[in-house]
Motif scaffolding. Structure first.
Motif, short mmCIF file in Angstrom:
data_model
loop_
_atom_site.label_atom_id
_atom_site.label_comp_id
_atom_site.label_asym_id
_atom_site.label_seq_id
_atom_site.Cartn_x
_atom_site.Cartn_y
_atom_site.Cartn_z
N LEU A 149 0.83 -1.20 0.00
CA LEU A 149 0.00 0.00 0.00
C LEU A 149 0.87 1.26 0.00
O LEU A 149 0.56 2.24 -0.70
N ALA A 150 1.96 1.23 0.76
CA ALA A 150 2.86 2.38 0.80
C ALA A 150 3.48 2.64 -0.57
O ALA A 150 3.59 3.80 -1.01
N VAL A 151 3.88 1.58 -1.28
CA VAL A 151 4.44 1.73 -2.63
C VAL A 151 3.38 2.30 -3.57
O VAL A 151 3.66 3.21 -4.37
N ALA A 152 2.17 1.78 -3.50
CA ALA A 152 1.10 2.26 -4.37
C ALA A 152 0.77 3.72 -4.10
O ALA A 152 0.56 4.52 -5.02
N GLU A 153 0.75 4.12 -2.81
CA GLU A 153 0.48 5.51 -2.48
C GLU A 153 1.62 6.40 -2.94
O GLU A 153 1.39 7.54 -3.38
N GLY A 154 2.88 5.90 -2.87
CA GLY A 154 4.02 6.67 -3.38
C GLY A 154 3.91 6.89 -4.87
O GLY A 154 4.17 8.01 -5.37
N ASN A 155 3.53 5.86 -5.61
CA ASN A 155 3.33 6.01 -7.06
C ASN A 155 2.21 7.01 -7.36
O ASN A 155 2.31 7.79 -8.30
N LEU A 156 1.18 6.96 -6.55
CA LEU A 156 0.07 7.90 -6.75
C LEU A 156 0.53 9.34 -6.54
O LEU A 156 0.21 10.23 -7.34
N HIS A 157 1.29 9.57 -5.47
CA HIS A 157 1.79 10.93 -5.23
C HIS A 157 2.71 11.38 -6.35
O HIS A 157 2.70 12.56 -6.75
N SER A 158 3.53 10.45 -6.86
CA SER A 158 4.43 10.79 -7.96
C SER A 158 3.64 11.18 -9.21
O SER A 158 3.99 12.15 -9.89
N LEU A 159 2.58 10.45 -9.50
CA LEU A 159 1.76 10.77 -10.66
C LEU A 159 1.03 12.10 -10.46
O LEU A 159 0.87 12.87 -11.41
N GLU A 160 0.58 12.35 -9.24
CA GLU A 160 -0.06 13.64 -8.98
C GLU A 160 0.91 14.79 -9.24
O GLU A 160 0.53 15.83 -9.80
#
Length: 354
Positions: A106-117
């Motif tokens: 979940l932490a990796v997925a949230e990191g990718n989400l923040h990067s895309l944002e």
């Protein structure tokens, strides 16, 4: 001779006395039997009776929802437990590891989400800059076209040199090239921004899935604590420390502390005289024939044979007519405290007043 005569008279008197006693006893037995038969006939006219009846209660099978070795047991046989009490604890080390893995994913997925944002912010800024540059290129092209028209007229009048005219033409061509490149860059920026938004939605979906995975891992971890789902008495304890428990395996049987009732199996020839609401006398065999009052609640929708695992097949040619029995549900009218000694499975005799 006189002694023999005396003896014979004594024997005769003894026999007469014995015969008289036997006659009296016979009359007593006959009268008593008649009274008993009359009482049975009278009672049969007043009551429908069966001793094919048992006390019933809701019984819950406590099953494991996870697989693991038993770490601890928190109940004993025949113990009363409350809803929510922990009965068995399974070894949860494997499930805790899965929770940590789910948290990391979940932490990796949230990191990718923040990067895309952040990439969307950058792409939006680049798109705006490309649009501004394109507006500047359009203004430059407009000026270059005006200069070209002016110098074109002036070259015809020999007011400017060929070199000056060529510079203006070159400026016009380069400005057109810059404008074309700017338009393509703007299209690329728009496409990049759209792709970033698409990736953002996919990243959000990934985060949602990883959150669900984490919730599932936590749920599986919670299953390592097997709890009682209602108040009641636990039956025999059949598991031990260290034993491997599989999912859906029964670890305990619980008699729910809600209510008890009687299921009386009456002959089908008796059912026509029984109606809901009729008064019932319940005699419990195990309690020295203690009597309780009750009322008829309802009837089974079919005979007991229809609910059996193997239903009788009367089409085989070996038909023998057997009087069927229909279960009748009877509720106790006594309070829960008065029924504490009444246990499920006890045999009872039921009399229903017509």
């Amino acid at each position: 001779m006189s002694e023999d005569k005396t003896i014979n008279e004594a024997v005769v008197k003894s026999e007469k006395k014995r015969n008289t006693i036997l006659t009296i006893l016979s009359f007593i037995f006959i009268i008593g039997g008649g009274i008993w038969i009359l009482s049975l006939i009278f009672d049969f006219h007043r009551y429908e009776t069966t001793n094919n009846a048992q006390v019933e209660s809701y019984i819950n099978s406590v099953t494991a929802r996870a697989t693991g070795h038993v770490a601890s047991i928190h109940f004993d046989a025949n113990q009363f437990v409350h809803k929510g009490d922990t009965l068995v604890v399974l070894d949860d080390e494997e499930y805790r590891i899965k929770v940590k893995q789910a948290e990391a994913d979940l932490a990796v997925a949230e990191g990718n989400l923040h990067s895309l944002e952040q990439s969307i912010v950058t792409a939006t800024a680049n798109q705006a800059a490309s649009k501004d540059n394109l507006e500047g290129d359009k203004a430059s092209l407009d000026k270059a076209e005006k200069d070209y028209q002016r110098f074109k007229n002036m070259i015809a009048d020999s007011a400017v040199t060929r070199n000056q005219y060529d510079q203006v033409v070159s400026k016009l061509q380069s400005t057109k090239a810059y404008l074309d490149a700017g338009q393509k860059q703007l299209l690329a920026s728009v496409s990049t921004t759209k792709q970033s938004y698409t990736n953002l939605e996919a990243a959000k979906a990934t985060v949602a899935r990883k959150k669900a995975d984490l919730e599932n891992a936590l749920l599986q971890l919670s299953y390592t604590r097997i709890i009682a789902m209602a108040d009641g008495y636990v039956g025999e304890r059949t598991i031990s420390i260290g034993e491997l428990i599989n999912a859906n395996q029964v670890v305990a049987t619980q008699v729910l502390n809600q209510k008890v009732w009687v299921t009386a199996n009456f002959k089908e020839t008796q059912i026509g005289k029984i109606k809901p609401g009729q008064e019932v006398t319940i005699t419990v065999d195990a309690l020295d024939d203690k009597e309780f009052k009750g009322k008829v609640v309802g009837f089974s929708p079919a005979t007991g044979a229809k609910f059996s695992m193997v239903e009788p097949d009367n089409s085989t040619g070996n038909f023998v007519k057997i009087t069927q029995r229909i279960p009748v549900k009877i509720d106790f009218e006594a309070s829960a405290k008065e029924l504490e000694s009444v246990k499920p499975g006890m045999s009872v005799t039921v009399e229903i007043k017509k």
